[in-house]
Motif scaffolding. Sequence first.
Motif, PDB file in Angstrom:
ATOM      1  N   ALA A  33     -15.937  95.678  19.050  1.00 31.40           N
ATOM      2  CA  ALA A  33     -17.135  95.740  18.199  1.00 31.40           C
ATOM      3  C   ALA A  33     -18.382  96.032  19.025  1.00 31.40           C
ATOM      4  O   ALA A  33     -19.254  96.811  18.605  1.00 31.40           O
ATOM      5  CB  ALA A  33     -17.294  94.428  17.436  1.00 31.40           C
ATOM      6  N   GLN A  34     -18.474  95.427  20.215  1.00 34.99           N
ATOM      7  CA  GLN A  34     -19.642  95.671  21.066  1.00 34.99           C
ATOM      8  C   GLN A  34     -19.659  97.116  21.552  1.00 34.99           C
ATOM      9  O   GLN A  34     -20.708  97.773  21.550  1.00 34.99           O
ATOM     10  CB  GLN A  34     -19.644  94.722  22.272  1.00 34.99           C
ATOM     11  CG  GLN A  34     -20.893  94.876  23.124  1.00 34.99           C
ATOM     12  CD  GLN A  34     -20.823  94.124  24.440  1.00 34.99           C
ATOM     13  OE1 GLN A  34     -21.081  94.668  25.509  1.00 34.99           O
ATOM     14  NE2 GLN A  34     -20.475  92.846  24.365  1.00 34.99           N
ATOM     15  N   ILE A  35     -18.488  97.624  21.952  1.00 35.61           N
ATOM     16  CA  ILE A  35     -18.413  99.011  22.423  1.00 35.61           C
ATOM     17  C   ILE A  35     -18.755  99.976  21.299  1.00 35.61           C
ATOM     18  O   ILE A  35     -19.479 100.956  21.494  1.00 35.61           O
ATOM     19  CB  ILE A  35     -17.015  99.299  22.995  1.00 35.61           C
ATOM     20  CG1 ILE A  35     -16.785  98.487  24.275  1.00 35.61           C
ATOM     21  CG2 ILE A  35     -16.861 100.798  23.294  1.00 35.61           C
ATOM     22  CD1 ILE A  35     -15.360  98.529  24.782  1.00 35.61           C
ATOM     23  N   ALA A  72     -22.631 100.900  27.939  1.00 37.41           N
ATOM     24  CA  ALA A  72     -23.526  99.743  27.793  1.00 37.41           C
ATOM     25  C   ALA A  72     -22.768  98.430  27.644  1.00 37.41           C
ATOM     26  O   ALA A  72     -23.388  97.384  27.439  1.00 37.41           O
ATOM     27  CB  ALA A  72     -24.430  99.948  26.580  1.00 37.41           C
ATOM     28  N   PHE A  73     -21.438  98.471  27.771  1.00 36.26           N
ATOM     29  CA  PHE A  73     -20.656  97.244  27.595  1.00 36.26           C
ATOM     30  C   PHE A  73     -21.046  96.206  28.637  1.00 36.26           C
ATOM     31  O   PHE A  73     -21.159  96.503  29.829  1.00 36.26           O
ATOM     32  CB  PHE A  73     -19.163  97.540  27.707  1.00 36.26           C
ATOM     33  CG  PHE A  73     -18.313  96.298  27.609  1.00 36.26           C
ATOM     34  CD1 PHE A  73     -18.017  95.742  26.379  1.00 36.26           C
ATOM     35  CD2 PHE A  73     -17.832  95.679  28.757  1.00 36.26           C
ATOM     36  CE1 PHE A  73     -17.252  94.589  26.289  1.00 36.26           C
ATOM     37  CE2 PHE A  73     -17.059  94.528  28.676  1.00 36.26           C
ATOM     38  CZ  PHE A  73     -16.773  93.990  27.435  1.00 36.26           C
ATOM     39  N   SER A  74     -21.231  94.976  28.185  1.00 33.83           N
ATOM     40  CA  SER A  74     -21.621  93.878  29.069  1.00 33.83           C
ATOM     41  C   SER A  74     -20.726  92.674  28.812  1.00 33.83           C
ATOM     42  O   SER A  74     -20.668  92.169  27.682  1.00 33.83           O
ATOM     43  CB  SER A  74     -23.083  93.494  28.827  1.00 33.83           C
ATOM     44  OG  SER A  74     -23.377  92.233  29.412  1.00 33.83           O
ATOM     45  N   GLY A 120      -8.246  88.158  35.210  1.00 35.31           N
ATOM     46  CA  GLY A 120      -9.296  87.830  36.164  1.00 35.31           C
ATOM     47  C   GLY A 120     -10.325  88.904  36.411  1.00 35.31           C
ATOM     48  O   GLY A 120     -11.128  88.777  37.333  1.00 35.31           O
ATOM     49  N   ALA A 121     -10.342  89.991  35.645  1.00 36.68           N
ATOM     50  CA  ALA A 121     -11.301  91.060  35.887  1.00 36.68           C
ATOM     51  C   ALA A 121     -11.602  91.800  34.593  1.00 36.68           C
ATOM     52  O   ALA A 121     -10.845  91.726  33.623  1.00 36.68           O
ATOM     53  CB  ALA A 121     -10.752  92.039  36.934  1.00 36.68           C
ATOM     54  N   LYS A 122     -12.724  92.525  34.596  1.00 38.81           N
ATOM     55  CA  LYS A 122     -13.090  93.319  33.423  1.00 38.81           C
ATOM     56  C   LYS A 122     -12.000  94.344  33.113  1.00 38.81           C
ATOM     57  O   LYS A 122     -11.744  94.669  31.947  1.00 38.81           O
ATOM     58  CB  LYS A 122     -14.413  94.032  33.668  1.00 38.81           C
ATOM     59  CG  LYS A 122     -14.909  94.832  32.465  1.00 38.81           C
ATOM     60  CD  LYS A 122     -16.120  95.687  32.794  1.00 38.81           C
ATOM     61  CE  LYS A 122     -17.347  94.835  33.023  1.00 38.81           C
ATOM     62  NZ  LYS A 122     -18.567  95.692  33.187  1.00 38.81           N
ATOM     63  N   GLU A 123     -11.336  94.846  34.157  1.00 37.59           N
ATOM     64  CA  GLU A 123     -10.275  95.829  33.956  1.00 37.59           C
ATOM     65  C   GLU A 123      -9.141  95.272  33.099  1.00 37.59           C
ATOM     66  O   GLU A 123      -8.497  96.010  32.346  1.00 37.59           O
ATOM     67  CB  GLU A 123      -9.723  96.301  35.306  1.00 37.59           C
ATOM     68  CG  GLU A 123     -10.660  97.207  36.086  1.00 37.59           C
ATOM     69  CD  GLU A 123     -11.834  96.463  36.708  1.00 37.59           C
ATOM     70  OE1 GLU A 123     -11.751  95.213  36.810  1.00 37.59           O
ATOM     71  OE2 GLU A 123     -12.829  97.119  37.067  1.00 37.59           O
ATOM     72  N   ASP A 124      -8.882  93.975  33.219  1.00 40.29           N
ATOM     73  CA  ASP A 124      -7.839  93.355  32.395  1.00 40.29           C
ATOM     74  C   ASP A 124      -8.236  93.354  30.922  1.00 40.29           C
ATOM     75  O   ASP A 124      -7.400  93.548  30.040  1.00 40.29           O
ATOM     76  CB  ASP A 124      -7.575  91.916  32.864  1.00 40.29           C
ATOM     77  CG  ASP A 124      -6.993  91.857  34.267  1.00 40.29           C
ATOM     78  OD1 ASP A 124      -6.088  92.653  34.563  1.00 40.29           O
ATOM     79  OD2 ASP A 124      -7.462  91.038  35.068  1.00 40.29           O
ATOM     80  N   PRO A 175     -13.834 105.290  17.703  1.00 37.25           N
ATOM     81  CA  PRO A 175     -14.085 106.474  18.527  1.00 37.25           C
ATOM     82  C   PRO A 175     -14.780 106.205  19.851  1.00 37.25           C
ATOM     83  O   PRO A 175     -14.496 106.891  20.847  1.00 37.25           O
ATOM     84  CB  PRO A 175     -14.948 107.365  17.619  1.00 37.25           C
ATOM     85  CG  PRO A 175     -15.489 106.453  16.566  1.00 37.25           C
ATOM     86  CD  PRO A 175     -14.453 105.403  16.365  1.00 37.25           C
ATOM     87  N   LYS A 176     -15.656 105.205  19.910  1.00 38.10           N
ATOM     88  CA  LYS A 176     -16.373 104.963  21.158  1.00 38.10           C
ATOM     89  C   LYS A 176     -15.515 104.269  22.207  1.00 38.10           C
ATOM     90  O   LYS A 176     -15.915 104.147  23.364  1.00 38.10           O
ATOM     91  CB  LYS A 176     -17.643 104.159  20.882  1.00 38.10           C
ATOM     92  CG  LYS A 176     -18.678 104.953  20.113  1.00 38.10           C
ATOM     93  CD  LYS A 176     -19.974 104.193  19.949  1.00 38.10           C
ATOM     94  CE  LYS A 176     -21.002 105.007  19.165  1.00 38.10           C
ATOM     95  NZ  LYS A 176     -22.277 104.269  18.983  1.00 38.10           N
ATOM     96  N   VAL A 177     -14.326 103.833  21.803  1.00 39.47           N
ATOM     97  CA  VAL A 177     -13.386 103.231  22.757  1.00 39.47           C
ATOM     98  C   VAL A 177     -12.523 104.303  23.412  1.00 39.47           C
ATOM     99  O   VAL A 177     -11.853 104.057  24.409  1.00 39.47           O
ATOM    100  CB  VAL A 177     -12.504 102.185  22.031  1.00 39.47           C
ATOM    101  CG1 VAL A 177     -11.471 101.576  22.965  1.00 39.47           C
ATOM    102  CG2 VAL A 177     -13.380 101.073  21.449  1.00 39.47           C
TER     103      VAL A 177
END
Length: 254
Positions: free
Chosen positions: A32-34, A41-43, A64-68, A110-112
């Motif tokens: 939803a944020q994306i 702008a994802f935070s 343990g990371a944003k990549e996950d 679409p923004k994902v």
Amino acid sequence: MGTTESQRGRTPRGRAASIGLSRAQIVAAAVAQIEAKGLAAFSLRELARSLGVSPAVIYWHVGGAKEDLFAAIAATITGGLAEAQDPSAIWTERLRQVFHAYRASVHCHPKVSPLLGAQMKSNGVASLDWIETVLVALAEGGFEGDALRDAFNALIGGLCGFVTMELAPGPASEDGAWEERVAQRMAEVDPKTHPLTHAALPQLANRIFVLRWQNGAQVSYDDGYAVLLDLLIDGLAARAANFPNTSPAEPKHG
């Protein structure tokens, strides 16, 4: 009798807030944020604030990371694709069904789309079901070893890449100046230096990837995707027919 955090009007954080919070809720909030602000702008901190938890709670749920988290988002988009296929259909038809379902799923968010085609950070074992679905169909067609790998990459690179490019966001511009400049430049194409491009502009303007000011969320690329899908799958079927010791695959019956 003491008052609780909620009774004092405070938002519970940390371990208390993680109770009842699921991985699926975190992924949905991230999507939803994306969709609202774009991937760039994802935070993670803003995501945590929206859920009333600390970033550590999000990491505890998804890794343990944003990549996950990005991998979990990608897996959510592709997670139901196996169910999109008819188990009684031959392998080529199942691949068509799966990749049509893939595009439809990405178009819902679409923004994902950059996470699914242009970001290695979203790779991960979370997408194993999606990988297995494609590999099973290709193996049924007779692909194995290096040929299996190359066929997989051709499908994923071509079809997923198409969707990523189709939905690529334009430059951030609130006043539409960028769109106006692109349209003006196309109107100024010189028929002497670029005669074919000039003649085809009515069919090309804002309808092909390199001459447009809107993406596939606003302009349909259905026909182009169908052409690419047919070219890839028909080409793989022709290649499979030349494999030694193989015969045309019969439909599977569940």
